[in-house]
Design a protein around this motif. Structure first.
Motif, PDB file in Angstrom:
ATOM      1  N   THR A   1      -4.763  24.932  18.878  1.00  0.00           N
ATOM      2  CA  THR A   1      -4.379  23.318  18.313  1.00  0.00           C
ATOM      3  C   THR A   1      -3.169  22.802  20.187  1.00  0.00           C
ATOM      4  OG1 THR A   1      -4.777  23.473  16.169  1.00  0.00           O
ATOM      5  CG2 THR A   1      -2.912  21.567  16.771  1.00  0.00           C
TER       6      THR A   1
ATOM      7  N   SER B   1       1.645  18.044  20.829  1.00  0.00           N
ATOM      8  CA  SER B   1       0.222  16.636  21.515  1.00  0.00           C
ATOM      9  C   SER B   1       1.355  16.292  22.466  1.00  0.00           C
ATOM     10  CB  SER B   1       1.209  15.636  20.228  1.00  0.00           C
ATOM     11  OG  SER B   1       2.966  15.933  20.710  1.00  0.00           O
TER      12      SER B   1
ATOM     13  N   LEU C   1      -0.816  11.081  22.316  1.00  0.00           N
ATOM     14  CA  LEU C   1      -2.119  11.464  21.812  1.00  0.00           C
ATOM     15  C   LEU C   1      -2.391  12.746  20.546  1.00  0.00           C
ATOM     16  CD1 LEU C   1      -4.609  10.914  24.286  1.00  0.00           C
ATOM     17  CD2 LEU C   1      -4.069   9.369  22.373  1.00  0.00           C
ATOM     18  N   PRO C   2      -2.264  12.635  19.333  1.00  0.00           N
ATOM     19  CA  PRO C   2      -2.003  13.923  18.525  1.00  0.00           C
ATOM     20  C   PRO C   2      -2.532  14.974  19.106  1.00  0.00           C
ATOM     21  CG  PRO C   2      -4.002  12.187  17.845  1.00  0.00           C
ATOM     22  CD  PRO C   2      -3.738  12.075  19.766  1.00  0.00           C
TER      23      PRO C   2
ATOM     24  N   GLY D   1      -4.697  17.978  20.884  1.00  0.00           N
ATOM     25  CA  GLY D   1      -6.133  17.711  20.528  1.00  0.00           C
ATOM     26  C   GLY D   1      -6.774  19.463  20.257  1.00  0.00           C
ATOM     27  N   ARG D   2      -7.834  19.654  19.821  1.00  0.00           N
ATOM     28  CA  ARG D   2      -8.360  20.691  19.089  1.00  0.00           C
ATOM     29  C   ARG D   2      -9.613  21.508  20.062  1.00  0.00           C
ATOM     30  NH1 ARG D   2      -9.882  16.531  14.199  1.00  0.00           N
ATOM     31  NH2 ARG D   2     -10.422  15.874  15.533  1.00  0.00           N
TER      32      ARG D   2
ATOM     33  N   SER E   1     -11.840   6.965  20.520  1.00  0.00           N
ATOM     34  CA  SER E   1     -10.388   7.354  19.736  1.00  0.00           C
ATOM     35  C   SER E   1      -9.631   8.339  20.104  1.00  0.00           C
ATOM     36  CB  SER E   1     -10.727   7.537  18.819  1.00  0.00           C
ATOM     37  OG  SER E   1     -11.201   9.059  18.789  1.00  0.00           O
ATOM     38  N   ASP E   2      -8.067   8.013  20.190  1.00  0.00           N
ATOM     39  CA  ASP E   2      -6.650   8.370  20.716  1.00  0.00           C
ATOM     40  C   ASP E   2      -7.136  10.075  20.367  1.00  0.00           C
ATOM     41  OD1 ASP E   2      -5.665   6.372  21.895  1.00  0.00           O
ATOM     42  OD2 ASP E   2      -4.109   6.461  19.667  1.00  0.00           O
ATOM     43  N   GLN E   3      -7.708  10.349  19.057  1.00  0.00           N
ATOM     44  CA  GLN E   3      -8.903  11.928  18.903  1.00  0.00           C
ATOM     45  C   GLN E   3      -9.108  12.506  20.280  1.00  0.00           C
ATOM     46  OE1 GLN E   3      -6.495  14.105  16.285  1.00  0.00           O
ATOM     47  NE2 GLN E   3      -7.274  15.400  17.589  1.00  0.00           N
ATOM     48  N   GLU E   4     -10.382  11.898  19.929  1.00  0.00           N
ATOM     49  CA  GLU E   4     -11.511  11.842  20.456  1.00  0.00           C
ATOM     50  C   GLU E   4     -11.090  12.500  22.420  1.00  0.00           C
ATOM     51  OE1 GLU E   4     -15.454  10.282  18.984  1.00  0.00           O
ATOM     52  OE2 GLU E   4     -14.116   9.180  20.233  1.00  0.00           O
TER      53      GLU E   4
ATOM     54  N   ALA F   1      -7.729  13.218  22.831  1.00  0.00           N
ATOM     55  CA  ALA F   1      -6.714  14.250  23.080  1.00  0.00           C
ATOM     56  C   ALA F   1      -7.825  15.468  23.202  1.00  0.00           C
ATOM     57  CB  ALA F   1      -5.948  14.432  21.982  1.00  0.00           C
ATOM     58  N   ASP F   2      -8.576  15.591  22.705  1.00  0.00           N
ATOM     59  CA  ASP F   2      -9.846  16.659  22.206  1.00  0.00           C
ATOM     60  C   ASP F   2     -10.525  16.867  22.968  1.00  0.00           C
ATOM     61  OD1 ASP F   2      -8.503  16.739  18.957  1.00  0.00           O
ATOM     62  OD2 ASP F   2     -11.134  15.424  18.594  1.00  0.00           O
TER      63      ASP F   2
END
Length: 144
Positions: free
Chosen positions: A36, A39, A44-45, A47-48, A119-122, A124-125
């Protein structure tokens, strides 16, 4: 756009990405080995990596291809020699690039529509996953 203007624009983009990566600082991030990272400078959040690996295998609606179909499982075996290797790339650089494709500020016949629904999360991931892979980065100048 002339070839010289294209190269200048690319050099400026790389310089900005390098500055952003340097400014993101700290010991956190995909290169620190954690799952993790902090940010991103892209706002972005966090990333995972595992979620990014799963998302990299999802076929996009626009092209019917997944990230790994075109760039390879670890981002190091592109389908076409003009496609970039993503493995080991700075996560912030990839995040900014995907955001630019999504917004239309950066144009590519395949990547612009492919990124449109992320998405922002995607983003970042995906950036965390490919940033965590072994690096075989290379310069594409002169590759045809």
């Amino acid at each position: 756009m002339s070839n010289a203007a294209h190269h200048l624009r690319h050099a400026i983009a790389l310089s900005v990405a390098a500055l952003l990566a340097a400014c993101s600082g700290g010991t956190e991030g995909p290169h620190a080995g954690g799952d993790t990272p902090a940010s991103s400078s892209a706002g972005l959040p966090a990333g995972r990596v595992a979620a990014g690996e799963a998302r990299a295998q999802v076929k996009g609606k626009a092209t019917g291809q997944s990230c790994i179909d075109c760039h390879g499982q670890d981002g190091n075996v592109p389908l076409d020699p003009t496609y970039p290797k993503l493995g080991g790339q700075y996560a912030d650089y990839m995040a900014h690039a995907l955001q630019a494709y999504r917004s239309g500020d950066r144009q590519h016949a395949l990547m612009t529509p492919q990124a449109a629904d992320l998405s922002d999360q995607e983003i970042a991931d995906l950036a965390a996953y490919f940033g965590s892979r072994p690096s075989q980065l290379r310069d594409l100048q002169g590759v045809r």
